[in-house]
Enzyme design. Structure first.
Site, short mmCIF file in Angstrom:
data_model
loop_
_atom_site.label_atom_id
_atom_site.label_comp_id
_atom_site.label_asym_id
_atom_site.label_seq_id
_atom_site.Cartn_x
_atom_site.Cartn_y
_atom_site.Cartn_z
N SER A 12 -0.16 3.09 -5.74
CA SER A 12 1.26 3.26 -5.43
C SER A 12 2.09 2.31 -6.29
CB SER A 12 1.52 2.96 -3.95
OG SER A 12 2.92 2.88 -3.73
N HIS A 37 0.77 7.45 -6.98
CA HIS A 37 1.58 7.69 -5.78
C HIS A 37 2.98 7.13 -6.01
CE1 HIS A 37 2.01 8.47 -1.45
NE2 HIS A 37 2.67 7.33 -1.36
N ASP A 39 6.58 6.44 -4.31
CA ASP A 39 7.28 6.33 -3.02
C ASP A 39 8.79 6.39 -3.20
OD1 ASP A 39 4.73 4.09 -2.13
OD2 ASP A 39 5.19 5.96 -1.09
N MET A 41 12.39 6.36 -1.40
CA MET A 41 12.98 5.88 -0.15
C MET A 41 14.50 5.90 -0.23
SD MET A 41 10.52 2.59 0.42
CE MET A 41 8.75 2.79 0.49
N HIS A 71 5.91 11.01 -2.67
CA HIS A 71 6.04 10.86 -1.20
C HIS A 71 7.51 10.66 -0.88
CE1 HIS A 71 4.98 8.01 2.44
NE2 HIS A 71 5.59 9.13 2.82
N MET A 73 10.30 9.81 1.46
CA MET A 73 10.65 9.19 2.73
C MET A 73 12.18 9.26 2.84
SD MET A 73 7.94 6.07 2.51
CE MET A 73 7.72 6.28 0.74
N MET A 142 0.29 8.30 7.70
CA MET A 142 0.79 6.95 7.39
C MET A 142 0.04 5.94 8.24
SD MET A 142 2.91 7.13 4.97
CE MET A 142 3.43 5.40 5.02
N GLY A 147 8.18 2.16 4.44
CA GLY A 147 9.35 1.41 3.98
C GLY A 147 8.98 0.27 3.06
N PHE A 148 7.81 -0.31 3.31
CA PHE A 148 7.45 -1.48 2.50
C PHE A 148 5.95 -1.53 2.25
CE2 PHE A 148 11.60 -3.39 2.63
CZ PHE A 148 12.15 -2.93 3.82
N GLY A 150 2.44 -3.83 1.41
CA GLY A 150 1.92 -5.11 1.87
C GLY A 150 1.82 -5.29 3.37
N ASP A 180 -2.11 6.08 3.75
CA ASP A 180 -1.14 5.37 2.94
C ASP A 180 -0.60 4.16 3.71
OD1 ASP A 180 2.09 6.46 1.55
OD2 ASP A 180 0.91 4.64 1.27
N GLY A 181 -0.98 2.96 3.21
CA GLY A 181 -0.44 1.74 3.83
C GLY A 181 -1.55 0.85 4.35
N GLY A 182 -1.67 -0.34 3.74
CA GLY A 182 -2.69 -1.28 4.19
C GLY A 182 -4.10 -0.88 3.83
N GLY A 202 -1.29 0.21 -2.83
CA GLY A 202 -0.32 -0.46 -3.69
C GLY A 202 -0.76 -1.90 -3.89
C1 DX5 Z 1 5.02 2.50 2.32
C2 DX5 Z 1 4.55 3.38 1.20
C3 DX5 Z 1 3.15 3.06 0.76
C4 DX5 Z 1 3.01 1.67 0.23
C5 DX5 Z 1 1.57 1.28 0.23
O1 DX5 Z 1 6.18 3.03 2.85
O2 DX5 Z 1 4.57 4.73 1.58
O3 DX5 Z 1 2.73 3.97 -0.26
O4 DX5 Z 1 3.53 1.58 -1.06
O5 DX5 Z 1 1.57 -0.04 0.10
P1 DX5 Z 1 0.34 -0.99 0.39
O6 DX5 Z 1 -0.87 -0.33 -0.20
O7 DX5 Z 1 0.76 -2.23 -0.32
O8 DX5 Z 1 0.24 -1.16 1.87
ZN ZN Z 2 3.68 6.33 0.17
#
Ligand code: DX5
Ligand code: ZN
Length: 221
Positions: A12, A37, A39, A41, A71, A73, A142, A147-148, A150, A180-182, A202
């Site tokens: 990402s 990927h 993102d 927003m 993606h 959002m 998700m 939104g963020f 990390g 997606d995420g963590g 990411g």
């Molecule tokens: C969050 C995004 C994710 C994010 C993943 O809203 O949709 O794609 O960038 O970030 P990490 O892998 O850092 O959790």
């Molecule tokens: Zn994403």
């Protein structure tokens, strides 16, 4: 149930340097990633702003091979799909939560020549995606609140992955199951064990001392 699809890591670029995302694109290709990927927003559906179609188009001019997994959002994704397909997205994923005509939007994504994804926030039950499963190429679970980057992986999303994987098998559906995420070296195998075949990372990818080794570990190759 193991997925019918090969396991794919999608780095990402949200975790890249937004003063210039080209190095993040290069890091993905240098690690032999097949997907990227992206993102998008709007500061309404999620509390953050990221980048728009022009950024996607500029990344596409630098690389014509990576599969751009976009993606959205956005509170009104139906109004933006054409711009992101024209910018070079191979897939456009829209969330089920906002109030718009989801079925019509998925049809339009297909008619524009892109693959269709449907996304579920952590608090949204798998049932919300069920009406669309036959009409998408990808379902995104998700594993953080969007939104963020990390953030920490939300454990109770594992059951949602299992449920979608079960419906995929029992109804002979062919969608990719994405998270997606963590996602990191600890959470990735647990998601794969639930039938996940597409993993967005990411922070863990861009902070890795060896992104290619990270990709191989996530893709279990
Ligand atoms: C969050 C995004 C994710 C994010 C993943 O809203 O949709 O794609 O960038 O970030 P990490 O892998 O850092 O959790
Ligand atoms: Zn994403």
């Amino acid at each position: 149930m193991p997925s019918p699809h090969p396991i794919i890591l999608a780095p990402s670029v949200l975790a890249g340097d937004h003063a210039c995302l080209a190095p993040a694109l290069e890091a993905a290709t240098n690690a032999s990633a097949k997907w990227l990927h992206l993102d998008i927003m709007d500061g309404h559906f999620v509390p953050n702003l990221s980048f728009g179609p022009q950024t996607v188009a500029d990344l596409r001019t630098r690389d014509s091979n990576l599969y751009f997994d976009t993606h959205l959002m956005l509170a009104n994704p139906d109004q933006h799909i054409e711009a992101f397909v024209k910018a070079g997205s191979n897939n456009v994923t829209v969330h089920v939560e906002p109030d718009y005509d989801i079925a019509d939007t998925l049809c339009r994504i297909r008619d524009l020549g892109a693959h269709r994804g449907i996304a579920l926030n952590p608090g949204t039950p798998a049932e919300a995606a069920r009406p669309f499963l036959r009409d998408v190429e990808l379902v995104l679970v998700m594993t953080v609140w969007p939104g963020f980057g990390g953030q920490s992986f939300i454990e109770d999303t594992l059951e949602k992955m299992r449920q979608l994987d079960q419906w995929r098998e029992q109804d002979s559906l062919a969608f990719r199951l994405e998270v997606d995420g963590g996602i990191d070296l600890e959470t990735a195998p647990r998601c794969r064990a639930c039938g996940v075949d597409t993993l967005v990372a990411g922070t863990a990818f861009f902070k890795s001392p060896d992104p290619a080794a990270f990709r191989r570990a996530v893709e279990n190759r």
